[in-house]
Design a protein around this motif. Sequence first.
Motif, PDB file in Angstrom:
ATOM      1  N   PRO A   1       0.706  -1.335  -0.096  1.00  0.00           N
ATOM      2  CA  PRO A   1      -0.187  -0.372   0.004  1.00  0.00           C
ATOM      3  C   PRO A   1       0.885   1.642   0.024  1.00  0.00           C
ATOM      4  CG  PRO A   1      -0.287  -1.287   2.663  1.00  0.00           C
ATOM      5  CD  PRO A   1       0.435  -1.933   1.060  1.00  0.00           C
ATOM      6  N   HIS A   2       0.411   2.183  -0.884  1.00  0.00           N
ATOM      7  CA  HIS A   2       0.892   3.774  -0.562  1.00  0.00           C
ATOM      8  C   HIS A   2       2.172   3.634  -2.023  1.00  0.00           C
ATOM      9  CE1 HIS A   2      -1.876   4.537   2.176  1.00  0.00           C
ATOM     10  NE2 HIS A   2      -1.511   3.537   3.294  1.00  0.00           N
ATOM     11  N   LEU A   3       2.377   2.603  -2.906  1.00  0.00           N
ATOM     12  CA  LEU A   3       3.764   2.432  -3.691  1.00  0.00           C
ATOM     13  C   LEU A   3       2.787   2.767  -4.567  1.00  0.00           C
ATOM     14  CD1 LEU A   3       5.651   0.315  -1.686  1.00  0.00           C
ATOM     15  CD2 LEU A   3       5.486   2.668  -1.814  1.00  0.00           C
ATOM     16  N   HIS A   4       1.776   4.230  -4.801  1.00  0.00           N
ATOM     17  CA  HIS A   4       1.977   5.050  -4.103  1.00  0.00           C
ATOM     18  C   HIS A   4       1.008   5.628  -4.204  1.00  0.00           C
ATOM     19  CE1 HIS A   4       1.822   7.415  -8.659  1.00  0.00           C
ATOM     20  NE2 HIS A   4       1.676   6.764  -8.374  1.00  0.00           N
TER      21      HIS A   4
ATOM     22  N   PHE B   1       6.882   8.317   1.455  1.00  0.00           N
ATOM     23  CA  PHE B   1       6.336   6.769   2.194  1.00  0.00           C
ATOM     24  C   PHE B   1       7.572   5.776   2.428  1.00  0.00           C
ATOM     25  CE2 PHE B   1       3.074   8.164  -1.322  1.00  0.00           C
ATOM     26  CZ  PHE B   1       2.390   8.922  -0.773  1.00  0.00           C
ATOM     27  N   LYS B   2       8.388   5.614   2.408  1.00  0.00           N
ATOM     28  CA  LYS B   2       9.488   4.966   3.224  1.00  0.00           C
ATOM     29  C   LYS B   2       9.512   4.511   3.768  1.00  0.00           C
ATOM     30  CE  LYS B   2      13.299   8.666   2.439  1.00  0.00           C
ATOM     31  NZ  LYS B   2      14.828   8.948   2.881  1.00  0.00           N
ATOM     32  N   SER B   3       8.365   3.826   4.990  1.00  0.00           N
ATOM     33  CA  SER B   3       8.023   3.144   5.499  1.00  0.00           C
ATOM     34  C   SER B   3       7.584   1.916   5.039  1.00  0.00           C
ATOM     35  CB  SER B   3       7.672   3.499   6.550  1.00  0.00           C
ATOM     36  OG  SER B   3       7.355   4.646   7.225  1.00  0.00           O
TER      37      SER B   3
ATOM     38  N   SER C   1      15.480   4.623   1.354  1.00  0.00           N
ATOM     39  CA  SER C   1      14.247   4.786   1.917  1.00  0.00           C
ATOM     40  C   SER C   1      14.691   3.718   3.530  1.00  0.00           C
ATOM     41  CB  SER C   1      12.992   3.635   2.046  1.00  0.00           C
ATOM     42  OG  SER C   1      12.456   4.056   0.613  1.00  0.00           O
ATOM     43  N   SER C   2      15.780   4.287   4.512  1.00  0.00           N
ATOM     44  CA  SER C   2      16.350   3.986   5.220  1.00  0.00           C
ATOM     45  C   SER C   2      16.573   4.977   6.274  1.00  0.00           C
ATOM     46  CB  SER C   2      17.423   2.565   5.670  1.00  0.00           C
ATOM     47  OG  SER C   2      16.951   1.497   5.298  1.00  0.00           O
ATOM     48  N   LYS C   3      16.465   4.825   6.784  1.00  0.00           N
ATOM     49  CA  LYS C   3      16.491   6.280   8.701  1.00  0.00           C
ATOM     50  C   LYS C   3      18.369   5.816   8.746  1.00  0.00           C
ATOM     51  CE  LYS C   3      12.250   7.492   9.225  1.00  0.00           C
ATOM     52  NZ  LYS C   3      11.715   6.660   8.628  1.00  0.00           N
TER      53      LYS C   3
ATOM     54  N   VAL D   1       6.580  15.971  -0.520  1.00  0.00           N
ATOM     55  CA  VAL D   1       7.740  14.539  -0.891  1.00  0.00           C
ATOM     56  C   VAL D   1       7.737  14.057   0.273  1.00  0.00           C
ATOM     57  CG1 VAL D   1       7.594  15.705  -2.983  1.00  0.00           C
ATOM     58  CG2 VAL D   1       9.210  16.156  -1.599  1.00  0.00           C
ATOM     59  N   LEU D   2       7.205  14.348   1.693  1.00  0.00           N
ATOM     60  CA  LEU D   2       8.221  13.444   2.940  1.00  0.00           C
ATOM     61  C   LEU D   2       7.505  13.436   3.815  1.00  0.00           C
ATOM     62  CD1 LEU D   2       9.865  16.821   4.525  1.00  0.00           C
ATOM     63  CD2 LEU D   2      10.935  15.056   3.634  1.00  0.00           C
ATOM     64  N   GLU D   3       7.435  12.285   4.927  1.00  0.00           N
ATOM     65  CA  GLU D   3       6.655  11.324   5.163  1.00  0.00           C
ATOM     66  C   GLU D   3       6.619  12.088   6.414  1.00  0.00           C
ATOM     67  OE1 GLU D   3       7.107   6.383   5.892  1.00  0.00           O
ATOM     68  OE2 GLU D   3       8.479   7.900   6.663  1.00  0.00           O
ATOM     69  N   LYS D   4       5.501  12.836   6.967  1.00  0.00           N
ATOM     70  CA  LYS D   4       4.904  13.549   7.901  1.00  0.00           C
ATOM     71  C   LYS D   4       5.122  12.085   9.322  1.00  0.00           C
ATOM     72  CE  LYS D   4       3.098  15.302   4.677  1.00  0.00           C
ATOM     73  NZ  LYS D   4       3.721  15.786   3.386  1.00  0.00           N
TER      74      LYS D   4
END
Length: 409
Positions: A148-151, A204-206, A246-248, A335-338
């Motif tokens: 999900p969410h990709l994208h 949607f990095k996670s 995508s890794s923190k 374009v950021l994950e909030k």
Amino acid sequence: MNNIPKAIEIKKDIYYIGVSDPDLRVFDIIMKTANGTTYNAYVVRSSDGFIVLDTVKEEFEDEFFTKLESVCDYSEIKYIIMHHLEPDHSGALPELVKRAKNAKVLLSPMANPMMKAITNSETIPFETVWTNKELKIGNKTFKFMSTPHLHWPETISSYLVEDEVLFSGDVFGSHYYDKRLFDDMVGDFDYAFKYYYEHIMRPFKSDVINALNLYDKYPIDTICNLHGPIIRSNPQRYIELYRRWSSKEDRYHGKKVVSIFYVTSYKNTKDMAQAIWEGVDKDKTLLSNMYDLTALDEQNMLTILEESTGIIIGSPTINGDVPKPIWDLLSCMMVLEKKGKFGASFGSYGWSGEAVEMMNQRLKTLKFRVPLQPKKIKLVPTVEELRECYEFGIEFAQIVNGKMVEMTL
Ligand SMILES: Cc1cc2nc3c(=O)[nH]c(=O)nc-3n(C[C@H](O)[C@H](O)[C@H](O)COP(=O)(O)O)c2cc1C
Ligand SMILES: [Fe+2]
Ligand SMILES: [Fe+2]
């Protein structure tokens, strides 16, 4: 040589039936496409019928159908797998369903409420699939994965077991047209691959990491994506790029970052920022910084925002509004994950003071957690008011560090 478009066999019994849009220069309003793009679609032959994977943008459907007809009759199509319902891939679906009368559409349960709205048809027969569901048809097996969410919420991927092919939807796509089709035959398209990730997948990095964990279960020989070159030379390279992006990164050894952004004309808002910063900085388990937005590039804003758990924004009110550098900050967050971020706002004003509420509202709309009442001070802050700003900083730091508070809506 005749010019009738034909399907291209990319692996035994797997055909490319996508189309090219070489002259496109802007995609979905926000993306520049210097090399145009492609809308990829595929058809797989099994010993018991054909499976179509995705379609194309409606205006290109004639070419798509001609290519499909070069491989099979419509009556032989048993399934249509839709990895994503955005119109660039579902455009030809209503017509395909009319022609392929024996076909059942397979898609995500999340696509359920979208199907009618996007196709304006209530009669399309479909079944839903998700992780661990599989489709066995003749000599072919498709394993489905919810990504999900990709994208969009309804996106799925599928894996064709016998051929080790991943059908990844928009994941691993790039807006890059080259008729040579494969990553090892086209020119260097790394810029387009990264640009696509940054505009489409970055928020949607996670979810990207979750998807990669699902893909990791399978040996992957070829990635059949929905835009740009098909990836077959070294799929792991592209998978690892997604993983890295995508890794923190734990650059600050577990310390959370609080960033204070401000603009100021007569220093009033800056003085407030300084006092708030001192309050935040009292907590040495956090790392905090101040930035004057009038001299910060958007790319730098994005990097700082991405690394920050807490974001505090300060602006004076100018003509009943917030000045442009603040809107630039507030709009680049698309374009950021909030998820999991905290926000707060402050500013000096002369008489009406709309700016602070506007910023606060925008942060809430973006789904930041906004626990504190915004701090508004009339004209030049007094010593006592600066003290309040300092306390505001202390309280914000405590909240970022886990103190529970009641949120106001
Ligand atoms: C061009 C201009 C327009 C302004 N418009 C407003 C306004 O509409 N409402 C308001 O409350 N204050 C307004 N102000 C006053 C400022 O918000 C106020 O002077 C504030 O203290 C400036 O803070 P700063 O020193 O951080 O820039 C305006 C000031 C300027 C220079
Ligand atoms: Fe899409
Ligand atoms: Fe797409």
